[in-house]
Design a protein around this motif. Structure first.
Motif, mmCIF file in Angstrom:
data_model
loop_
_atom_site.group_PDB
_atom_site.id
_atom_site.type_symbol
_atom_site.label_atom_id
_atom_site.label_comp_id
_atom_site.label_asym_id
_atom_site.label_seq_id
_atom_site.Cartn_x
_atom_site.Cartn_y
_atom_site.Cartn_z
ATOM 1 N N PHE A 163 1.006 -1.504 -0.155
ATOM 2 C CA PHE A 163 0.044 0.053 -0.431
ATOM 3 C C PHE A 163 0.947 1.513 -0.187
ATOM 4 N N ILE A 164 1.786 1.150 0.373
ATOM 5 C CA ILE A 164 2.567 2.415 1.021
ATOM 6 C C ILE A 164 3.278 2.410 -0.368
ATOM 7 N N SER A 165 3.033 1.394 -1.203
ATOM 8 C CA SER A 165 4.029 1.473 -2.427
ATOM 9 C C SER A 165 3.300 1.874 -3.628
ATOM 10 N N ILE A 166 1.880 1.591 -3.122
ATOM 11 C CA ILE A 166 1.122 2.722 -4.604
ATOM 12 C C ILE A 166 1.326 4.331 -4.031
ATOM 13 N N VAL A 167 1.103 4.563 -2.972
ATOM 14 C CA VAL A 167 1.460 6.131 -2.863
ATOM 15 C C VAL A 167 2.901 6.309 -3.630
ATOM 16 N N PHE A 168 3.622 5.632 -3.372
ATOM 17 C CA PHE A 168 4.887 6.267 -3.643
ATOM 18 C C PHE A 168 4.865 6.052 -5.269
ATOM 19 N N SER A 169 4.262 4.991 -5.534
ATOM 20 C CA SER A 169 4.069 5.502 -7.303
ATOM 21 C C SER A 169 3.320 6.814 -7.952
ATOM 22 N N ILE A 170 2.456 7.036 -7.467
ATOM 23 C CA ILE A 170 1.745 8.100 -7.625
ATOM 24 C C ILE A 170 3.099 9.481 -7.227
ATOM 25 N N ALA A 171 4.103 8.946 -6.141
ATOM 26 C CA ALA A 171 4.600 10.686 -6.461
ATOM 27 C C ALA A 171 5.739 10.400 -7.274
ATOM 28 N N ILE A 239 -4.080 1.678 -9.940
ATOM 29 C CA ILE A 239 -3.347 3.208 -9.475
ATOM 30 C C ILE A 239 -2.203 2.948 -10.396
ATOM 31 N N LEU A 240 -1.772 1.429 -10.343
ATOM 32 C CA LEU A 240 -0.136 1.497 -10.719
ATOM 33 C C LEU A 240 0.587 1.571 -11.840
ATOM 34 N N VAL A 241 -1.408 1.049 -12.606
ATOM 35 C CA VAL A 241 -0.776 0.167 -13.700
ATOM 36 C C VAL A 241 -0.848 2.011 -14.475
ATOM 37 N N VAL A 242 -1.687 2.790 -13.867
ATOM 38 C CA VAL A 242 -2.165 4.072 -14.393
ATOM 39 C C VAL A 242 -0.766 4.935 -13.841
ATOM 40 N N CYS A 243 -0.742 4.431 -12.676
ATOM 41 C CA CYS A 243 1.203 5.509 -13.314
ATOM 42 C C CYS A 243 2.011 4.931 -13.426
ATOM 43 N N ILE A 244 2.090 3.889 -13.519
ATOM 44 C CA ILE A 244 4.002 3.374 -13.948
ATOM 45 C C ILE A 244 3.036 3.942 -15.474
ATOM 46 N N GLY A 245 2.030 3.814 -16.009
ATOM 47 C CA GLY A 245 1.574 3.882 -18.054
ATOM 48 C C GLY A 245 1.978 5.460 -17.926
ATOM 49 N N VAL A 246 1.652 6.358 -16.827
ATOM 50 C CA VAL A 246 1.583 7.698 -17.543
ATOM 51 C C VAL A 246 3.215 7.892 -17.097
ATOM 52 N N SER A 247 3.696 7.644 -16.430
ATOM 53 C CA SER A 247 5.035 8.100 -16.091
ATOM 54 C C SER A 247 6.146 7.652 -17.135
ATOM 55 N N LEU A 248 5.331 6.787 -17.726
ATOM 56 C CA LEU A 248 6.279 5.766 -18.609
ATOM 57 C C LEU A 248 6.205 7.276 -20.344
ATOM 58 N N LEU A 249 4.868 7.365 -20.776
ATOM 59 C CA LEU A 249 4.687 8.154 -21.149
ATOM 60 C C LEU A 249 4.966 9.235 -21.583
ATOM 61 N N THR A 250 4.770 9.948 -20.217
ATOM 62 C CA THR A 250 5.673 11.201 -20.113
ATOM 63 C C THR A 250 7.129 10.800 -19.918
ATOM 64 N N ILE A 251 7.954 10.108 -19.812
ATOM 65 C CA ILE A 251 8.802 9.999 -19.832
ATOM 66 C C ILE A 251 9.645 9.840 -20.892
ATOM 67 N N ARG A 252 8.948 9.149 -22.147
ATOM 68 C CA ARG A 252 8.883 8.773 -23.648
ATOM 69 C C ARG A 252 9.063 10.778 -23.839
ATOM 70 N N GLU A 253 8.142 11.606 -23.964
ATOM 71 C CA GLU A 253 7.749 12.766 -24.995
ATOM 72 C C GLU A 253 8.852 13.667 -23.845
ATOM 73 N N LYS A 254 10.072 13.754 -22.868
ATOM 74 C CA LYS A 254 10.121 14.535 -21.421
ATOM 75 C C LYS A 254 11.193 14.969 -22.369
ATOM 76 N N GLU A 255 11.562 16.064 -21.633
ATOM 77 C CA GLU A 255 13.338 16.393 -22.379
ATOM 78 C C GLU A 255 14.075 16.238 -22.119
ATOM 79 N N LEU A 256 15.000 15.405 -21.354
ATOM 80 C CA LEU A 256 15.484 14.915 -20.179
ATOM 81 C C LEU A 256 17.196 15.669 -20.419
#
Lengths: 256, 307
Positions: A163-171, A239-256
């Motif tokens: 459960f803590i890791s789920i909150v951390f996935s949102i973080a 929550i986990l799938v959405v957070c990891i999925g959106v994180s992935l999409l965001t980092i793919r499109e991000k200028e790093l």
């Protein structure tokens, strides 16, 4: 991905922050168990259990239940792990070294989540192990069979860590979107408070599905059967799938 | 035929309305030390970030070791890079930071870390925390990160920034060693053009996001101007004298200065010629052609061509 987890594990075990976090968690567990004081942030505080725990002489099993009820406070201590494992990568831009090494974005995000889960699991295991050790040192009874105590401790450890890791996935998602360790840490801090506060003002029944610590309490008290546990797990998985999925999409499109 | 390591093909990149790269194409062959030259904001770092996938590619294609854009995760494993300022974990020592990189890259050999440390000359600092390193030492550490996996292709963005003269010389030697002993192909950018000239075998010039020229060192040596600069009181008269004496080519730089594009003249005879014809000679400088000069002229020509 395994290489990234190994690298993070090496970094974590060579960081004072990890041992300080572990020390604080053990100390907190020791204090609760010794003083028989229970406290935390809950949406539906189980009054019967709280009253019983405040009156009775604690057994080791009561210790496990009491510390589970107090586990929401651990979120604040475990922010340290979040900062060490992923926050620092973004604040110091060391993710460049990581991503240039040929690891895919998916492997990077997943490795970070898995590493957080492992480190939280280790810390929570230490938290509950301390309860049992302190109870035995203080000469308290087990309160049930050893097999039942160990299975309750094991399941509660996994539930609280997950459960803590789920909150951390949102973080993690917040961190990748905002690039700010501060904002993502604030999210970790306010999440349990926000769930509890919203519940006071708006009597939304569905809030119980994201009241992770309330669920952990019910697990330790044996109030949730496997069939009742389903919707909570499903919520977490979404929550986990959405957070990891959106994180992935965001980092793919991000200028790093 | 020499293997193409990098094929950067018709790549464009925009940041909002700013056109950072405009249809840039160039190739890097195995064994090249490719010097990327351009002003601040020209697009050098953007090119490097696109190659290493730190920046998403929207237009054009990039092929690395024959693998094409979006699918060259394996090719990146053969690539080392130091882009912008080197990033390290401040609370870990030099040794520990390298161990993290080694684990990320699946490197088991302890010798690899020792080699990288000695290669960049950080032996005395291996137990020092990264946050206590000087700028130059951090630069070396970044270089050690990049070379640790023994990459076939090395990308270095301003690697000599912040280095003292002896550090610059060491990095130059190091790049030479990497290129000659390990056959590492290198893409490098630097603001210190004289330094870039010494290490590179091929040059690519980029200006306002456009790739304006590519040439080998031999071609550059032929093209860059060397000659004699004359400071005179009357450039028109001096030009006439030079013209009559068939001293060519020359160019009038301003009201008091003429540049004779040859180094083969006897300067004594040249001054005598001008004075005898009534031209007051205020100064004479023999000028070796430099990369800086070539670069300045090239930019001037490009800007004039655009107008």
């Amino acid at each position: 991905m395994i290489n990234q987890i190994r690298a993070d594990m090496y970094r974590l075990t060579h960081s004072w922050g990890f041992y300080i976090t572990l020390g604080l968690v053990v100390a907190y567990s020791f204090l609760i168990t010794k003083s028989k004081s229970v406290g935390g942030i809950m949406v539906n505080g189980n009054q019967d259990a709280l009253t019983r725990l405040s009156r009775e002489n604690w057994t080791a099993l009561d210790g496990i239940r009491g510390t589970t009820m107090s586990s929401s406070v651990l979120m604040y201590v475990l922010i340290g792990l979040f900062v060490i494992i992923i926050g620092y990568e973004f604040s110091q831009q060391t993710y460049k070294n990581t991503l240039i090494s040929g690891i895919s974005r998916f492997q990077f995000i997943t490795a970070k989540y898995v590493m957080l889960l492992i480190s939280i699991l280790i810390t929570i295991a230490a938290y509950f192990a301390t309860v049992i050790a302190v109870s035995l040192i203080l000469g308290r009874h087990v309160g049930t069979s050893w097999a039942h105590l160990m299975s309750t401790t094991g399941i509660t450890t996994i539930a609280v860590a997950f459960f803590i890791s789920i909150v951390f996935s949102i973080a993690i998602l917040t961190l990748i979107v905002t690039n700010s360790v501060v904002i993502s840490s604030i999210l970790i801090v306010i999440f349990p408070l926000a769930v509890a506060t919203i519940h006071i003002f708006a009597d939304w029944n569905w809030l119980k599905y994201i009241d992770f610590f309330g669920v952990s309490n019910d697990v330790s008290l044996g109030k949730l059967t496997i069939s009742q546990f389903g919707p909570y797990l499903l919520t977490c998985a979404i929550i986990l799938v959405v957070c990891i999925g959106v994180s992935l999409l965001t980092i793919r499109e991000k200028e790093l | 035929m020499t293997e193409t390591i990098l094929d950067f093909n018709n790549v464009s990149k925009k940041f909002g309305r700013f056109q950072a790269l405009d249809s840039v194409s160039f190739e890097i062959k195995r064994g090249d030390v490719y010097g990327l030259i351009g002003e601040n904001g020209a697009g050098k770092t953007t090119i490097m970030k696109l190659i290493t996938k730190l920046s998403p590619l929207r237009h054009g294609s990039i092929s690395l070791f024959g693998e094409t854009t979006g699918h060259y995760q394996q090719a990146l494993k053969r690539t080392g890079a130091m882009i912008e300022s080197p990033a390290a974990f401040g609370n870990l020592t030099v040794d520990q930071n390298l161990k993290v990189i080694a684990k990320q890259n699946g490197i088991q050999s302890k010798n690899a870390i020792d080699d990288a440390i000695s290669f960049v000359g950080l032996e005395k600092k291996r137990k020092t925390k990264a946050k206590h390193l000087s700028l130059g030492q951090r630069q070396r550490l970044g270089l050690a990160f990049a070379i640790l996996p023994h990459p076939d292709f090395l990308i270095l963005d301003e690697p000599i920034n912040g280095l003292d003269p002896s550090g610059i010389i060491e990095i130059r030697k190091l790049l030479y060693k990497l290129n000659h002993e390990r056959q590492t192909t290198i893409l490098i950018s630097s603001h210190i053009l004289s330094e870039l000239y010494q290490v590179s075998t091929k040059f690519g010039f980029i200006h306002h996001g456009k790739f304006i020229k590519q040439l080998t060192k031999a071609e550059l040596d032929k093209e860059k101007q060397s000659g004699i600069r004359l400071e005179v009181n009357d450039v028109a008269k001096a030009a006439e004298v030079l013209d009559n004496a068939k001293i060519k080519p020359f160019s009038v730089s301003n009201n008091h200065s003429i540049f004779v594009q040859t180094n083969q003249l006897d300067t004594g005879k040249l001054s005598q010629l001008l004075i005898m014809n009534g031209v007051e000679l205020n100064g004479m400088t023999k000028q070796e052609g430099s990369l800086e000069q070539y670069y300045t002229t090239l930019l001037k020509q490009t800007d004039e061509g655009e107008k």
